[in-house]
Design an enzyme around this catalytic site. Sequence first.
Site, PDB file in Angstrom:
ATOM      1  CG  HIS A 180      -2.178  -0.910   0.755  1.00 42.97           C
ATOM      2  ND1 HIS A 180      -2.257  -2.227   1.134  1.00 42.97           N
ATOM      3  CD2 HIS A 180      -3.251  -0.682  -0.046  1.00 42.97           C
ATOM      4  CE1 HIS A 180      -3.343  -2.753   0.609  1.00 42.97           C
ATOM      5  NE2 HIS A 180      -3.965  -1.850  -0.115  1.00 42.97           N
TER       6      HIS A 180
ATOM      7  NE  ARG B 158      -6.177   0.636  -2.587  1.00 43.53           N
ATOM      8  CZ  ARG B 158      -5.728   0.694  -3.842  1.00 43.53           C
ATOM      9  NH1 ARG B 158      -5.615   1.855  -4.464  1.00 43.53           N
ATOM     10  NH2 ARG B 158      -5.386  -0.408  -4.479  1.00 43.53           N
TER      11      ARG B 158
ATOM     12  CD  GLU C 138      -9.817  -7.535  -2.017  1.00 47.38           C
ATOM     13  OE1 GLU C 138      -8.818  -6.940  -2.442  1.00 47.38           O
ATOM     14  OE2 GLU C 138     -10.548  -7.059  -1.146  1.00 47.38           O
TER      15      GLU C 138
ATOM     16  CG  ASP D 248      -5.443  -8.112  -1.253  1.00 49.19           C
ATOM     17  OD1 ASP D 248      -4.407  -8.372  -0.621  1.00 49.19           O
ATOM     18  OD2 ASP D 248      -6.108  -7.083  -1.080  1.00 49.19           O
TER      19      ASP D 248
ATOM     20  NE  ARG E 269      -1.215  -5.692  -1.562  1.00 51.91           N
ATOM     21  CZ  ARG E 269      -2.411  -5.136  -1.754  1.00 51.91           C
ATOM     22  NH1 ARG E 269      -3.518  -5.822  -1.488  1.00 51.91           N
ATOM     23  NH2 ARG E 269      -2.519  -3.921  -2.218  1.00 51.91           N
TER      24      ARG E 269
ATOM     25  CB  CYS F   7     -10.030  -1.618  -8.823  1.00 54.09           C
ATOM     26  SG  CYS F   7     -10.476  -2.754  -7.507  1.00 54.09           S
TER      27      CYS F   7
HETATM   28  C1  PEP Z   1      -6.515  -5.224  -4.724  1.00 49.75           C
HETATM   29  O1  PEP Z   1      -6.336  -6.009  -3.794  1.00 49.75           O
HETATM   30  O2  PEP Z   1      -6.214  -5.473  -5.897  1.00 49.75           O
HETATM   31  C2  PEP Z   1      -7.112  -3.902  -4.471  1.00 49.75           C
HETATM   32  C3  PEP Z   1      -7.423  -3.104  -5.452  1.00 49.75           C
HETATM   33  O3  PEP Z   1      -7.270  -3.509  -3.178  1.00 49.75           O
HETATM   34  P1  PEP Z   1      -6.065  -3.061  -2.248  1.00 49.75           P
HETATM   35  O4  PEP Z   1      -4.865  -2.852  -3.099  1.00 49.75           O
HETATM   36  O5  PEP Z   1      -6.493  -1.811  -1.558  1.00 49.75           O
HETATM   37  O6  PEP Z   1      -5.923  -4.208  -1.304  1.00 49.75           O
HETATM   38 MG    MG Z   2      -7.249  -5.695  -1.917  1.00 45.73          MG
END
Ligand code: PEP
Ligand code: MG
Length: 595
Positions: free
Chosen positions: A196, A303, A435, A459, A469, A506
């Site tokens: 993130h 988010r 996800e 995810d 990740r 996304c």
């Molecule tokens: C994802 O997991 O691809 C997503 C868009 O959500 P985040 O990156 O906020 O976990």
């Molecule tokens: Mg996610």
Amino acid sequence: MTHKREKILRGIPVSHGFAQGVAFVYRPYLPHLDEHVLEPDVLAGEVRRFQRAVKAAERELRRLHARVKREMGHDFAEFIDVQLALLADEEVLSETERFIRKRGRNAEFAYEETLKRLTRPMTKSDVPLFQERSMDVVDVSARVLRHLLGEELPSLYEVLPGSIIIARDLPPSEAALLDKEKISGLVLESGGKTSHTAIMAKAKEIPAVVGVESVCREASEGLPVLVDGYRGLAILNPTRKRLNAYKSDFELYQRHRQSLSLLVEQEPVTADGKMIDLSANIGFSAEARAALRYGARGVGLFRTEYIYLARRRPPTEDEQFEVFAEVAKMLNSRPVIVRTFDLGGDKVIPGYSESNPFLGWRGLRLCFDNVELFKGQLRAILRSSAFGNVKIMFPMVSALGELRRAKLLVDEAKRELRKQGVKFDEQLEIGVMVETPSAAIMADQLAQECSFLSIGSNDLTQYTLAVDRGNERVAELYDHFHPAVLQLIRQTIAAAHRHGIWVGLCGEFASDPLGILVLLGFGIDEMSVSPGLIPEAKNIIRTIDTQSAVEIMDDAMKLGTGLEVKRLLRRELRRRFPKLAEFLFELEMADSRNG
Ligand code: PEP
Ligand code: MG
């Protein structure tokens, strides 16, 4: 260690662009405190020294407050109010002074011991608010101690313009406050492509490289640094020759950006006329403006966790309503998909700890255990739907029962609003993020009970491949193009279409040119990317025709490894769309970025 000589360190490029600046090495402040027994005649002076340090810390915090408020808005300055209150806490101050006088100890030791004693119930408390405040206690005490010890405090909010932040890691709450005007680049030792913090850097258009081993040891304060956010390089003390060589890259990059800016007004429509809903991922209301500026068709992912994390406390329903309504109004009738809190994982609420956070209390799971927090957010989203085209999306769904439970809570929130006579969009659509592998496998069932699906590839990749990740040690294994991930993406898209609903993606996969090619081949309806990447995504979408993408993917899906898939995609892109390939790979970024 200072370098006279140039040193090139390699990492993972996570936010494009180049940056040249001066290192600001961010190290969490861990003061070394000694206990000294003082003679009675110096104790009054020691108390005065303590008082001066508190005053100096207060002046500093007030200045910081004014700046954060000016640059980032009132909301974000609020945590400084909390720190000011903690700093001025009568009990802490008088008890520290008493400790110095009665026990004859030095101010640093007395302050630390007093704080520990008085805040122990808070840090041990189960009340989240108290636990969150413990982070502010640490910040405030560090500030006072630094004044007492005459040491420098590393503060990300107080860097000089042109700084390149170098750190082991930055929690998302800190990354959320990075100021693009001052911070030219970011280099982290930890992290992966979709951590993130990496996503935040991208959202803020700060060139960033993560997973750079031992950069904190190698870099020193003030050292010239060049960040290559294409090839994933942090170049310490670059030579004149290197800087000259990079000049043309800088220029090329600028030209790319300029030529892409011409696309802002163009529609994201494929060469054969299929319209793709190209939307933006945002974390703050200010980014919605950027989304519009770059020509997004809506907000595909809001988010909402950052509203919480940047404040360092749960936002109230009204505060959230204001933010969501502001974005809804700004976007007019364009869709705004608000994702409910996805706290946990690497967006951990300070004070909570788990041995396996990504598999633990995250997203909906955490919300179900904090129903009032969750319902407050649902009401805020519903209320904002009276001002635009707002939709709700649930993160981290791993079972159909969770979707049903969350929908029941939406119904409850609706009933409450109706009772109060508060307006909202009765037809508000509810979607599910796909996800987790279980959600992808159950996509048929999920699709029958919601209005849209949005694939969270970040995810989905981590959970499918069992690869964290954000962990640089396993970053090489983290591969969106792994055939297992692609199969899950493909079957999710097909499931949504079987049930007549739209499906988007996304995650960061949609920011990868090759990822866009894959998604067009699978027949995706929507993609959502960081605002700054919209023009590039448009360029790719407008060049590719769906028939070619389908053909390419038919071949790609017969392959056994991610590397083979990427090779084929790159080869086909070069063969069928040479001009696009030239544009994309001109900076010779392809190998380092996708390989
Ligand atoms: C994802 O997991 O691809 C997503 C868009 O959500 P985040 O990156 O906020 O976990
Ligand atoms: Mg996610």
